[in-house]
Design a protein around this motif. Structure first.
Motif, short mmCIF file in Angstrom:
data_model
loop_
_atom_site.label_atom_id
_atom_site.label_comp_id
_atom_site.label_asym_id
_atom_site.label_seq_id
_atom_site.Cartn_x
_atom_site.Cartn_y
_atom_site.Cartn_z
N GLU A 29 2.39 1.68 -3.46
CA GLU A 29 1.37 2.14 -4.41
C GLU A 29 1.10 3.63 -4.28
OE1 GLU A 29 -2.03 -0.31 -3.75
OE2 GLU A 29 -1.43 -1.83 -5.21
N SER A 30 1.13 4.13 -3.05
CA SER A 30 0.83 5.55 -2.81
C SER A 30 1.92 6.48 -3.35
CB SER A 30 0.63 5.80 -1.31
OG SER A 30 1.87 5.65 -0.62
N ASP B 244 0.83 -1.21 0.00
CA ASP B 244 0.00 0.00 0.00
C ASP B 244 0.87 1.26 0.00
OD1 ASP B 244 -2.28 -1.49 -0.02
OD2 ASP B 244 -2.63 -1.37 2.14
#
Length: 229
Positions: free
Chosen positions: A40-41, A37
């Motif tokens: 991805e950010s 996560d």
């Protein structure tokens, strides 16, 4: 497969995508392992991050650094079979505490001396680790027990202590008069008892031996005189 160039520099696969480059750079720059996560950010476009990570993991599997996943977090680490190359030995200098310095000085000038005698001269009790530190340095060691009730352990200095301070023998150490005349201490403000009598244990033992031999010589001479008479 990567190929060796003429200059022996290994080249990476040429077909790496911009997103793969970004993930590689993010992981290199990270100060701690990152989960999917978080990765991805940070990238500019939505892609299958796990797939890219697995591809990078395969690419780096035979290199000096590997891409590893621990507890669902990814990071670059030194290859396990090369980790010993990264180990470093550091000498960390530690200053002796005031208690340790005073204790060492008392042992040096009063040896052999018991713990109770050290505390009596210092005027305060000290922690057990004070003596342990000096023994770990191999500057001080136990030397038998004093022939008094309780049979307390006595402590003396070692040859390593002499070697560390570049001394041939204990009597090479300055006495309180020499320290005072050199301006290193103020006689009026220093408890002179810390410096003992100026006679050291080894020298006392040598002197004792000489006295014994002298006494034996005297006894033999007296005996011979009596026989002659």
């Amino acid at each position: 497969m990567s190929k060796l160039k003429k200059n022996n520099i290994v080249s990476f696969p040429a077909n790496i995508t911009e997103e793969e480059r970004q993930i590689e750079a993010i992981l290199f720059a990270a100060s701690e392992p990152l989960d999917i996560d978080t990765i991805e950010s940070k990238i500019s476009k939505k892609i299958n991050v796990l797939k890219v990570l697995e591809k990078l993991q395969a690419t780096y599997s035979t290199r000096g650094i590997n891409l590893v996943c621990i507890s669902n977090k990814w990071s670059f680490r030194t290859a396990e079979n090369l980790s010993k190359l990264m180990s470093q030995q550091k000498n960390i200098e530690k200053k002796l505490s005031k208690a340790a310095i005073e204790t060492l000085a008392i042992i040096v000038y009063h040896q052999p001396v018991t713990r109770a005698e050290i505390e009596e001269i210092r005027g305060v009790a000290f922690g057990t680790n004070t003596l342990e530190i000096l023994m770990e340095l191999n500057w001080v060691r136990p030397r038998g027990r004093k022939d008094v009730p309780g049979k307390p352990i006595q402590y003396i200095t070692t040859d390593d202590f002499l070697s560390h301070f570049n001394l041939q023998k204990l009597s090479d150490l300055p006495n309180i008069e020499e320290l005072s005349s050199a301006g290193l201490i103020d006689n009026s403000n220093v408890d002179t008892s810390i410096f003992g009598t100026g006679k050291f244990f080894k020298e006392q033992m040598d002197e004792k031996k000489e006295n014994i031999y002298s006494d034996i010589d005297d006894m033999l001479n007296q005996s011979l005189k009596s026989e002659e008479e």
